[in-house]
Design a protein around this motif. Structure first.
Motif, PDB file in Angstrom:
ATOM      1  N   TRP A  77       0.818  -1.212   0.000  1.00  0.00           N
ATOM      2  CA  TRP A  77       0.000   0.000   0.000  1.00  0.00           C
ATOM      3  C   TRP A  77       0.851   1.261   0.000  1.00  0.00           C
ATOM      4  O   TRP A  77       0.385   2.324  -0.360  1.00  0.00           O
ATOM      5  CB  TRP A  77      -0.946  -0.001   1.195  1.00  0.00           C
ATOM      6  CG  TRP A  77      -0.227   0.026   2.507  1.00  0.00           C
ATOM      7  CD1 TRP A  77       0.218  -1.032   3.226  1.00  0.00           C
ATOM      8  CD2 TRP A  77       0.148   1.185   3.243  1.00  0.00           C
ATOM      9  NE1 TRP A  77       0.859  -0.614   4.359  1.00  0.00           N
ATOM     10  CE2 TRP A  77       0.824   0.743   4.404  1.00  0.00           C
ATOM     11  CE3 TRP A  77      -0.011   2.554   3.035  1.00  0.00           C
ATOM     12  CZ2 TRP A  77       1.335   1.630   5.343  1.00  0.00           C
ATOM     13  CZ3 TRP A  77       0.499   3.428   3.990  1.00  0.00           C
ATOM     14  CH2 TRP A  77       1.153   2.957   5.127  1.00  0.00           C
ATOM     15  N   GLN A  78       2.117   1.149   0.358  1.00  0.00           N
ATOM     16  CA  GLN A  78       2.992   2.315   0.420  1.00  0.00           C
ATOM     17  C   GLN A  78       3.622   2.658  -0.925  1.00  0.00           C
ATOM     18  O   GLN A  78       4.057   3.778  -1.133  1.00  0.00           O
ATOM     19  CB  GLN A  78       4.108   2.087   1.439  1.00  0.00           C
ATOM     20  CG  GLN A  78       3.623   1.990   2.865  1.00  0.00           C
ATOM     21  CD  GLN A  78       4.735   1.589   3.800  1.00  0.00           C
ATOM     22  OE1 GLN A  78       5.402   0.596   3.575  1.00  0.00           O
ATOM     23  NE2 GLN A  78       4.934   2.366   4.844  1.00  0.00           N
ATOM     24  N   LEU A  79       3.696   1.714  -1.847  1.00  0.00           N
ATOM     25  CA  LEU A  79       4.384   1.955  -3.112  1.00  0.00           C
ATOM     26  C   LEU A  79       3.844   3.153  -3.887  1.00  0.00           C
ATOM     27  O   LEU A  79       4.633   3.980  -4.347  1.00  0.00           O
ATOM     28  CB  LEU A  79       4.362   0.695  -3.980  1.00  0.00           C
ATOM     29  CG  LEU A  79       5.387  -0.358  -3.582  1.00  0.00           C
ATOM     30  CD1 LEU A  79       5.216  -1.601  -4.445  1.00  0.00           C
ATOM     31  CD2 LEU A  79       6.795   0.168  -3.679  1.00  0.00           C
ATOM     32  N   PRO A  80       2.525   3.294  -4.084  1.00  0.00           N
ATOM     33  CA  PRO A  80       2.047   4.467  -4.832  1.00  0.00           C
ATOM     34  C   PRO A  80       2.443   5.794  -4.183  1.00  0.00           C
ATOM     35  O   PRO A  80       2.774   6.751  -4.880  1.00  0.00           O
ATOM     36  CB  PRO A  80       0.530   4.296  -4.840  1.00  0.00           C
ATOM     37  CG  PRO A  80       0.312   2.841  -4.612  1.00  0.00           C
ATOM     38  CD  PRO A  80       1.445   2.388  -3.749  1.00  0.00           C
ATOM     39  N   VAL A  81       2.439   5.845  -2.871  1.00  0.00           N
ATOM     40  CA  VAL A  81       2.814   7.070  -2.161  1.00  0.00           C
ATOM     41  C   VAL A  81       4.287   7.365  -2.372  1.00  0.00           C
ATOM     42  O   VAL A  81       4.680   8.506  -2.647  1.00  0.00           O
ATOM     43  CB  VAL A  81       2.493   6.950  -0.649  1.00  0.00           C
ATOM     44  CG1 VAL A  81       3.016   8.139   0.123  1.00  0.00           C
ATOM     45  CG2 VAL A  81       1.002   6.769  -0.443  1.00  0.00           C
ATOM     46  N   ILE A  82       5.122   6.352  -2.288  1.00  0.00           N
ATOM     47  CA  ILE A  82       6.559   6.529  -2.474  1.00  0.00           C
ATOM     48  C   ILE A  82       6.860   6.957  -3.913  1.00  0.00           C
ATOM     49  O   ILE A  82       7.651   7.875  -4.152  1.00  0.00           O
ATOM     50  CB  ILE A  82       7.316   5.245  -2.104  1.00  0.00           C
ATOM     51  CG1 ILE A  82       7.222   5.020  -0.594  1.00  0.00           C
ATOM     52  CG2 ILE A  82       8.775   5.308  -2.557  1.00  0.00           C
ATOM     53  CD1 ILE A  82       7.736   3.693  -0.131  1.00  0.00           C
ATOM     54  N   ILE A  83       6.216   6.322  -4.874  1.00  0.00           N
ATOM     55  CA  ILE A  83       6.443   6.661  -6.282  1.00  0.00           C
ATOM     56  C   ILE A  83       6.018   8.100  -6.559  1.00  0.00           C
ATOM     57  O   ILE A  83       6.728   8.855  -7.221  1.00  0.00           O
ATOM     58  CB  ILE A  83       5.716   5.662  -7.207  1.00  0.00           C
ATOM     59  CG1 ILE A  83       6.405   4.292  -7.107  1.00  0.00           C
ATOM     60  CG2 ILE A  83       5.703   6.156  -8.657  1.00  0.00           C
ATOM     61  CD1 ILE A  83       5.644   3.163  -7.747  1.00  0.00           C
ATOM     62  N   ALA A  84       4.861   8.487  -6.041  1.00  0.00           N
ATOM     63  CA  ALA A  84       4.387   9.865  -6.243  1.00  0.00           C
ATOM     64  C   ALA A  84       5.348  10.867  -5.600  1.00  0.00           C
ATOM     65  O   ALA A  84       5.651  11.914  -6.176  1.00  0.00           O
ATOM     66  CB  ALA A  84       2.984  10.025  -5.678  1.00  0.00           C
ATOM     67  N   SER A  85       5.845  10.540  -4.417  1.00  0.00           N
ATOM     68  CA  SER A  85       6.789  11.430  -3.734  1.00  0.00           C
ATOM     69  C   SER A  85       8.086  11.562  -4.521  1.00  0.00           C
ATOM     70  O   SER A  85       8.620  12.664  -4.675  1.00  0.00           O
ATOM     71  CB  SER A  85       7.094  10.906  -2.329  1.00  0.00           C
ATOM     72  OG  SER A  85       5.925  10.894  -1.551  1.00  0.00           O
ATOM     73  N   LEU A  86       8.592  10.440  -5.027  1.00  0.00           N
ATOM     74  CA  LEU A  86       9.821  10.485  -5.824  1.00  0.00           C
ATOM     75  C   LEU A  86       9.619  11.284  -7.103  1.00  0.00           C
ATOM     76  O   LEU A  86      10.501  12.053  -7.506  1.00  0.00           O
ATOM     77  CB  LEU A  86      10.280   9.064  -6.159  1.00  0.00           C
ATOM     78  CG  LEU A  86      10.910   8.287  -5.015  1.00  0.00           C
ATOM     79  CD1 LEU A  86      11.168   6.845  -5.432  1.00  0.00           C
ATOM     80  CD2 LEU A  86      12.193   8.937  -4.550  1.00  0.00           C
ATOM     81  N   ALA A  87       8.474  11.130  -7.738  1.00  0.00           N
ATOM     82  CA  ALA A  87       8.190  11.886  -8.960  1.00  0.00           C
ATOM     83  C   ALA A  87       8.165  13.376  -8.675  1.00  0.00           C
ATOM     84  O   ALA A  87       8.700  14.182  -9.451  1.00  0.00           O
ATOM     85  CB  ALA A  87       6.862  11.433  -9.559  1.00  0.00           C
ATOM     86  N   THR A  88       7.579  13.761  -7.560  1.00  0.00           N
ATOM     87  CA  THR A  88       7.518  15.177  -7.183  1.00  0.00           C
ATOM     88  C   THR A  88       8.910  15.729  -6.928  1.00  0.00           C
ATOM     89  O   THR A  88       9.256  16.823  -7.393  1.00  0.00           O
ATOM     90  CB  THR A  88       6.631  15.358  -5.938  1.00  0.00           C
ATOM     91  OG1 THR A  88       5.334  14.854  -6.224  1.00  0.00           O
ATOM     92  CG2 THR A  88       6.546  16.808  -5.518  1.00  0.00           C
ATOM     93  N   THR A  92      10.753  18.609  -9.186  1.00  0.00           N
ATOM     94  CA  THR A  92      11.228  19.835  -8.549  1.00  0.00           C
ATOM     95  C   THR A  92      12.708  20.042  -8.833  1.00  0.00           C
ATOM     96  O   THR A  92      13.137  21.165  -9.164  1.00  0.00           O
ATOM     97  CB  THR A  92      10.975  19.786  -7.028  1.00  0.00           C
ATOM     98  OG1 THR A  92       9.581  19.561  -6.799  1.00  0.00           O
ATOM     99  CG2 THR A  92      11.417  21.051  -6.340  1.00  0.00           C
ATOM    100  N   ALA A  93      13.489  18.989  -8.733  1.00  0.00           N
ATOM    101  CA  ALA A  93      14.922  19.090  -9.002  1.00  0.00           C
ATOM    102  C   ALA A  93      15.174  19.453 -10.461  1.00  0.00           C
ATOM    103  O   ALA A  93      16.037  20.296 -10.769  1.00  0.00           O
ATOM    104  CB  ALA A  93      15.616  17.790  -8.644  1.00  0.00           C
ATOM    105  N   LEU A  94      14.454  18.835 -11.380  1.00  0.00           N
ATOM    106  CA  LEU A  94      14.618  19.113 -12.800  1.00  0.00           C
ATOM    107  C   LEU A  94      14.251  20.569 -13.119  1.00  0.00           C
ATOM    108  O   LEU A  94      14.951  21.254 -13.869  1.00  0.00           O
ATOM    109  CB  LEU A  94      13.763  18.166 -13.633  1.00  0.00           C
ATOM    110  CG  LEU A  94      13.900  18.271 -15.137  1.00  0.00           C
ATOM    111  CD1 LEU A  94      15.350  18.034 -15.551  1.00  0.00           C
ATOM    112  CD2 LEU A  94      12.981  17.284 -15.818  1.00  0.00           C
ATOM    113  N   THR A  95      13.169  21.058 -12.515  1.00  0.00           N
ATOM    114  CA  THR A  95      12.769  22.438 -12.707  1.00  0.00           C
ATOM    115  C   THR A  95      13.842  23.398 -12.212  1.00  0.00           C
ATOM    116  O   THR A  95      14.160  24.383 -12.873  1.00  0.00           O
ATOM    117  CB  THR A  95      11.435  22.721 -11.977  1.00  0.00           C
ATOM    118  OG1 THR A  95      10.447  21.833 -12.468  1.00  0.00           O
ATOM    119  CG2 THR A  95      10.996  24.155 -12.159  1.00  0.00           C
TER     120      THR A  95
END
Length: 100
Positions: A77-88, A92-95
């Motif tokens: 159940w934690q994977l989607p939250v972790i993936i979304a956090s990493l994407a964010t 942010t870093a790329l921007t």
């Protein structure tokens, strides 16, 4: 039902209101006193809940360690939250890099 006659977990108070547990030589988790309650957190950060006593919080951690809970790094159940956090974080870093 199994009744444990002894605990394999040793507890050390490392600071006022903060205790750590070790089971079979491995970090089992922490018990922290906050506002008169005792918060139990496994070695991988899974919060087990808020308890009325330090003993109850420690028992919850011992039970979790015995059952293997908290030993797997990530629950399904934690994977989607972790993936979304990493994407964010990546976006942010790329921007930030592009705007240099």
């Amino acid at each position: 039902m199994t009744i444990a006659l002894y605990s394999r977990t040793s507890w050390r108070e490392v600071d006022t209101d903060f205790t750590v547990g070790q089971t079979d030589g491995e970090f089992a988790g922490t018990v922290e006193r906050v506002d008169g309650r005792f918060l139990a957190t496994t070695s991988v950060g899974v919060k087990l809940g808020s308890f009325r006593s330090a003993d109850a919080a420690q028992r919850a951690l011992e039970d979790a360690a015995e059952a293997g809970a908290g030993r797997s790094a990530v629950g399904r159940w934690q994977l989607p939250v972790i993936i979304a956090s990493l994407a964010t974080v990546c976006a942010t870093a790329l921007t930030a890099v592009v705007s240099l």
